[in-house]
Design a protein around this motif. Structure first.
Motif, PDB file in Angstrom:
ATOM      1  N   LYS A   1      -4.222   6.114   6.189  1.00 27.33           N
ATOM      2  CA  LYS A   1      -5.675   6.032   6.368  1.00 27.33           C
ATOM      3  C   LYS A   1      -6.096   4.784   7.135  1.00 27.33           C
ATOM      4  O   LYS A   1      -7.176   4.755   7.707  1.00 27.33           O
ATOM      5  CB  LYS A   1      -6.372   6.057   5.013  1.00 27.33           C
ATOM      6  N   LEU A   2      -5.256   3.780   7.113  1.00 28.76           N
ATOM      7  CA  LEU A   2      -5.595   2.537   7.791  1.00 28.76           C
ATOM      8  C   LEU A   2      -5.412   2.739   9.266  1.00 28.76           C
ATOM      9  O   LEU A   2      -5.862   2.288  10.158  1.00 28.76           O
ATOM     10  CB  LEU A   2      -4.725   1.385   7.297  1.00 28.76           C
TER      11      LEU A   2
ATOM     12  N   PRO B   1       0.832  -1.208   0.000  1.00 29.69           N
ATOM     13  CA  PRO B   1       0.000   0.000   0.000  1.00 29.69           C
ATOM     14  C   PRO B   1       0.866   1.258   0.000  1.00 29.69           C
ATOM     15  O   PRO B   1       1.960   1.277   0.575  1.00 29.69           O
ATOM     16  CB  PRO B   1      -0.793  -0.098   1.306  1.00 29.69           C
ATOM     17  N   THR B   2       0.368   2.293  -0.624  1.00 31.25           N
ATOM     18  CA  THR B   2       1.083   3.570  -0.635  1.00 31.25           C
ATOM     19  C   THR B   2       1.132   4.137   0.781  1.00 31.25           C
ATOM     20  O   THR B   2       0.345   3.739   1.650  1.00 31.25           O
ATOM     21  CB  THR B   2       0.374   4.588  -1.549  1.00 31.25           C
ATOM     22  N   GLU B   3       2.024   5.070   0.996  1.00 25.75           N
ATOM     23  CA  GLU B   3       2.123   5.744   2.291  1.00 25.75           C
ATOM     24  C   GLU B   3       0.776   6.385   2.655  1.00 25.75           C
ATOM     25  O   GLU B   3       0.332   6.342   3.801  1.00 25.75           O
ATOM     26  CB  GLU B   3       3.225   6.809   2.259  1.00 25.75           C
ATOM     27  N   GLU B   4       0.150   7.005   1.652  1.00 24.52           N
ATOM     28  CA  GLU B   4      -1.137   7.680   1.875  1.00 24.52           C
ATOM     29  C   GLU B   4      -2.202   6.673   2.350  1.00 24.52           C
ATOM     30  O   GLU B   4      -2.927   6.937   3.304  1.00 24.52           O
ATOM     31  CB  GLU B   4      -1.589   8.356   0.591  1.00 24.52           C
ATOM     32  N   LEU B   5      -2.284   5.548   1.681  1.00 20.36           N
ATOM     33  CA  LEU B   5      -3.261   4.532   2.079  1.00 20.36           C
ATOM     34  C   LEU B   5      -2.934   3.981   3.464  1.00 20.36           C
ATOM     35  O   LEU B   5      -3.831   3.782   4.293  1.00 20.36           O
ATOM     36  CB  LEU B   5      -3.311   3.394   1.054  1.00 20.36           C
ATOM     37  N   GLN B   6      -1.671   3.733   3.725  1.00 21.19           N
ATOM     38  CA  GLN B   6      -1.283   3.228   5.043  1.00 21.19           C
ATOM     39  C   GLN B   6      -1.669   4.198   6.159  1.00 21.19           C
ATOM     40  O   GLN B   6      -2.093   3.787   7.227  1.00 21.19           O
ATOM     41  CB  GLN B   6       0.218   2.944   5.082  1.00 21.19           C
TER      42      GLN B   6
END
Length: 98
Positions: free
Chosen positions: A97-98, A90-95
């Motif tokens: 958000k998790l 996952p991208t940093e951005e997605l991570q």
């Protein structure tokens, strides 16, 4: 397993799955629970190792299952398959958000 599902844990099933897969194909099959069913898991893995170059066992936790876990038998037709190495992350951005 008892009854009709028994065939899904036998060598002919895994041989049929290998034949149905394309080159580099992957198989993920129910692998029972390592805490309760080693007597089933061991022969399944042994028979799959005769068919596939890569065979591993994985599991996930599910509180409603006996012992809280269910396993997966993972087989790969390619020696290059690495079930323990992510193909993508996952991208940093997605991570974030998790």
């Amino acid at each position: 397993p008892i009854g009709p599902a028994d065939v899904l844990f036998q060598p002919p099933f895994f041989a049929a799955m290998k034949k149905a897969l394309r080159a580099g194909g992957l198989l993920c099959s129910q692998g029972e629970c390592m805490w309760l069913h080693l007597d089933l898991i061991r022969p399944m893995m042994e028979s799959c190792r005769l068919l596939f170059p890569v065979v591993q066992y994985g599991y996930t936790t599910i509180p409603t299952y006996p012992s809280g876990q269910i396993g997966f038998l993972l087989c790969g037709k390619s020696e290059e398959t690495k079930f323990d190495k992510p193909v993508r992350t996952p991208t940093e951005e997605l991570q974030a958000k998790l």
